[in-house]
Scaffold this motif. Structure first.
Motif, PDB file in Angstrom:
ATOM      1  N   SER A  88      43.568  36.634  39.546  1.00  0.00           N
ATOM      2  CA  SER A  88      42.884  35.798  39.927  1.00  0.00           C
ATOM      3  C   SER A  88      42.016  35.380  38.580  1.00  0.00           C
ATOM      4  O   SER A  88      41.503  34.134  38.066  1.00  0.00           O
ATOM      5  CB  SER A  88      41.026  36.351  40.779  1.00  0.00           C
ATOM      6  OG  SER A  88      40.708  38.204  39.431  1.00  0.00           O
ATOM      7  N   HIS A  89      42.239  36.391  37.428  1.00  0.00           N
ATOM      8  CA  HIS A  89      42.150  35.792  35.885  1.00  0.00           C
ATOM      9  C   HIS A  89      43.414  35.190  35.070  1.00  0.00           C
ATOM     10  O   HIS A  89      43.804  34.477  34.050  1.00  0.00           O
ATOM     11  CB  HIS A  89      42.128  36.674  34.835  1.00  0.00           C
ATOM     12  CG  HIS A  89      41.252  37.691  35.360  1.00  0.00           C
ATOM     13  ND1 HIS A  89      39.456  37.494  34.814  1.00  0.00           N
ATOM     14  CD2 HIS A  89      41.225  38.702  35.758  1.00  0.00           C
ATOM     15  CE1 HIS A  89      38.925  38.238  35.322  1.00  0.00           C
ATOM     16  NE2 HIS A  89      39.727  39.513  36.008  1.00  0.00           N
TER      17      HIS A  89
ATOM     18  N   LYS B  62      33.831  43.731  43.844  1.00  0.00           N
ATOM     19  CA  LYS B  62      34.942  42.786  43.494  1.00  0.00           C
ATOM     20  C   LYS B  62      35.422  43.737  42.524  1.00  0.00           C
ATOM     21  O   LYS B  62      34.783  44.524  41.769  1.00  0.00           O
ATOM     22  CB  LYS B  62      34.589  41.978  42.900  1.00  0.00           C
ATOM     23  CG  LYS B  62      33.552  40.850  44.072  1.00  0.00           C
ATOM     24  CD  LYS B  62      33.063  39.131  44.027  1.00  0.00           C
ATOM     25  CE  LYS B  62      31.996  39.418  42.847  1.00  0.00           C
ATOM     26  NZ  LYS B  62      31.573  37.953  42.356  1.00  0.00           N
TER      27      LYS B  62
ATOM     28  N   LYS C  63      44.205  38.584  45.155  1.00  0.00           N
ATOM     29  CA  LYS C  63      42.830  37.600  44.398  1.00  0.00           C
ATOM     30  C   LYS C  63      42.370  38.359  43.148  1.00  0.00           C
ATOM     31  O   LYS C  63      42.265  37.600  41.558  1.00  0.00           O
ATOM     32  CB  LYS C  63      41.761  37.084  45.013  1.00  0.00           C
ATOM     33  CG  LYS C  63      40.616  36.678  44.830  1.00  0.00           C
ATOM     34  CD  LYS C  63      39.734  35.467  45.562  1.00  0.00           C
ATOM     35  CE  LYS C  63      38.631  35.146  44.664  1.00  0.00           C
ATOM     36  NZ  LYS C  63      38.853  33.956  44.221  1.00  0.00           N
ATOM     37  N   GLU C  64      42.140  40.413  43.232  1.00  0.00           N
ATOM     38  CA  GLU C  64      41.668  40.653  41.941  1.00  0.00           C
ATOM     39  C   GLU C  64      43.185  41.264  41.246  1.00  0.00           C
ATOM     40  O   GLU C  64      42.432  41.379  40.298  1.00  0.00           O
ATOM     41  CB  GLU C  64      41.147  42.194  42.525  1.00  0.00           C
ATOM     42  CG  GLU C  64      40.773  42.147  44.046  1.00  0.00           C
ATOM     43  CD  GLU C  64      38.752  41.500  43.596  1.00  0.00           C
ATOM     44  OE1 GLU C  64      38.903  41.119  42.180  1.00  0.00           O
ATOM     45  OE2 GLU C  64      38.254  41.752  44.823  1.00  0.00           O
TER      46      GLU C  64
ATOM     47  N   ALA D 117      45.580  34.535  46.568  1.00  0.00           N
ATOM     48  CA  ALA D 117      45.691  35.087  45.062  1.00  0.00           C
ATOM     49  C   ALA D 117      43.902  34.043  45.087  1.00  0.00           C
ATOM     50  O   ALA D 117      43.608  34.142  44.087  1.00  0.00           O
ATOM     51  CB  ALA D 117      46.154  35.228  44.192  1.00  0.00           C
ATOM     52  N   THR D 118      44.120  33.554  46.465  1.00  0.00           N
ATOM     53  CA  THR D 118      42.810  32.358  45.985  1.00  0.00           C
ATOM     54  C   THR D 118      41.924  32.244  46.790  1.00  0.00           C
ATOM     55  O   THR D 118      40.469  32.527  47.085  1.00  0.00           O
ATOM     56  CB  THR D 118      43.269  30.736  46.194  1.00  0.00           C
ATOM     57  OG1 THR D 118      44.049  30.680  47.205  1.00  0.00           O
ATOM     58  CG2 THR D 118      43.640  30.644  44.768  1.00  0.00           C
TER      59      THR D 118
END
Length: 455
Positions: free
Chosen positions: A379-380, A197, A375-376, A304-305
């Protein structure tokens, strides 16, 4: 009216204060290991190995069997591309794919440029490296790294490469001749996907920087759109002393408050530094910005999820994969194409080119890993990562194509890219610039490099 003027003034002050606090900083050049397991204590194999794209009867037969078993869903009457890919037109695409598309021939086309692989941070990195057929006398060609995005691939650059490596052979001046390196982002196509990840654009930027060093280039130009734009921006933030110039056809600037100014209305655009062309491309605001972003961002929320969930379906069905990806080549090329029964796809691209890009994803089973990149990176949340807060201090050029998903006025771009030396309103074209308008993009790259060389 006076209230709007006051709001504009206050917003302008806030923007100035917010942006002016930045200092010339760089991202830390760290290290990473994205391969399986724990990094070995042995030195990584840094050899560069030739690579050839291949296929087989088994691969082609499996594809045909899956296409034959596809269950078609009827389109709604007069739905065109408003609900996504129109299944009436999909029948034509599938029929061509099954009966006329020659994957073996396209593999030969892919192999017309030299392919290579090399291990960096535990991953096999794929790239093509194209040198000029006849280097200019007494001059070295300029190294140029070109980075693709999603749902594209290194194949997007096949038509622009000869315009950059052999300009004289295409009736252009040979004042600026390039040798072009086009890598596949890890997890896309023939580049190995991360086993861990957290592999984001900064990690990709660092790997591509190491790739350029491994090829013997201490200073080089970089170019990108979509994810390639962000990766190249991160490279400029990581190692600005190695980047001679950064050319983009899409600008990321999530921290810029200027995007709020169109809400104040067209009458204040001149006062706020926008040109008539900016106004044309930004208004009517609801249609050009708000509704367009709402229409085109659903895929991003999914990827993204929960990228692996939808990825399972796409990795199992070649027709589903084609519909999912090709819909982007319709509406991202021109949002008005959603009003057409065929999505306007063949107005700008050939089915052979479109399906070749699909086959790169299909044969490498890379759709899931390519979607994880969203997502990577997201995600923030937007605006929370360090690179989003940093400006760029290398010579930069932007080619603003009129049908890009979101127009970026020069004012927006300059607030992040402090040494913007070239900003061009392009005559036509959309998101996939190198694929759609290779001549226009090549001309703008050459113009930018000419300016950068004088810096």
């Amino acid at each position: 009216m006076w209230l709007e003027v006051l709001l504009a003034s206050v917003l302008g002050f806030v923007i100035y204060w917010f942006i002016s606090r930045d200092k010339e900083e760089t991202l830390p050049l760290e290290d990473g290991w994205w391969g399986p397991g724990v990094k070995s204590t042995a030195k990584e194999d840094e050899s560069i190995r030739p690579f050839t794209v291949e296929t087989s009867d088994e691969e082609i037969n499996d594809l045909h069997q899956r296409i034959d078993k596809f269950r078609m869903t009827p389109s709604l009457e007069d739905s065109r591309f408003h609900y996504g890919f129109n299944s009436n037109y999909l029948k034509k695409v599938v029929s061509y794919w099954r009966s006329k598309f020659d994957w073996r021939k396209q593999v030969e086309t892919l192999n017309k440029y030299p392919h290579f692989k090399t291990k960096i941070e535990g991953l096999d990195i794929h790239f093509i490296h194209v040198k000029p057929p006849q280097p200019p006398a007494g001059r070295s060609p300029k190294p140029l790294l070109m980075v693709h995005g999603w749902p594209g691939s290194f194949y997007e650059f096949y038509k622009i490469i000869p315009l950059l490596t052999d300009p004289k052979g295409h009736g252009l001046s040979d004042e600026h001749v390039f040798e072009v390196i086009c890598p596949s982002i890890p997890g896309y196509g023939f580049s190995e996907a991360s086993y861990k990840k957290g592999f984001n654009s900064v990690a990709a930027a660092r790997i591509f920087y190491k790739l350029m060093l491994r090829l013997g280039f201490q200073k080089f130009y970089i170019q990108g759109g979509d994810w390639g734009s962000l990766i190249c921006t991160n490279m400029a933030q990581l190692v600005p002393s190695h980047v001679k110039g950064l050319h983009l056809n899409m600008a990321f600037n999530s921290r810029n408050l200027s995007f709020l100014t169109p809400l104040l209305g067209q009458r204040f655009m001149g006062f706020l530094g926008y040109t008539e062309k900016d106004v044309e491309l930004l208004y009517p605001f609801k249609e050009k910005i708000f509704y367009n972003i709402m229409r085109e961002s659903g895929y991003m929320h999914i990827q993204a999820t929960k990228p692996d969930t939808v990825g399972c379906a796409l990795n199992d069905s070649p027709v589903g994969l084609a519909a999912y990806i090709l819909e982007k080549f319709s509406t991202w090329t021109n949002s008005e194409f959603r009003n057409l029964e065929d999505g306007g796809l063949e107005r700008k691209f050939s089915l052979d080119d479109l399906l070749t890009n699909i086959m790169i994803y299909w044969t490498t089973a890379s759709i899931v890993s390519s979607q994880r990149f969203y997502k990577e990176n997201f995600s923030h949340g937007l605006g929370t990562l360090k690179h989003e807060r940093l400006k760029v201090f290398v010579p930069t050029g932007l080619a603003a194509f009129p049908c890009e998903i979101l127009h970026s006025p020069e004012k927006w771009v300059r607030s992040k890219y402090c040494k913007l030396i070239s900003y061009s309103y392009m005559a036509r074209g959309g998101h996939f610039a190198a694929f759609e308008e290779p001549t226009l993009l090549a001309q703008d790259i050459r113009k930018f490099v000419a300016l950068a060389e004088r810096q």
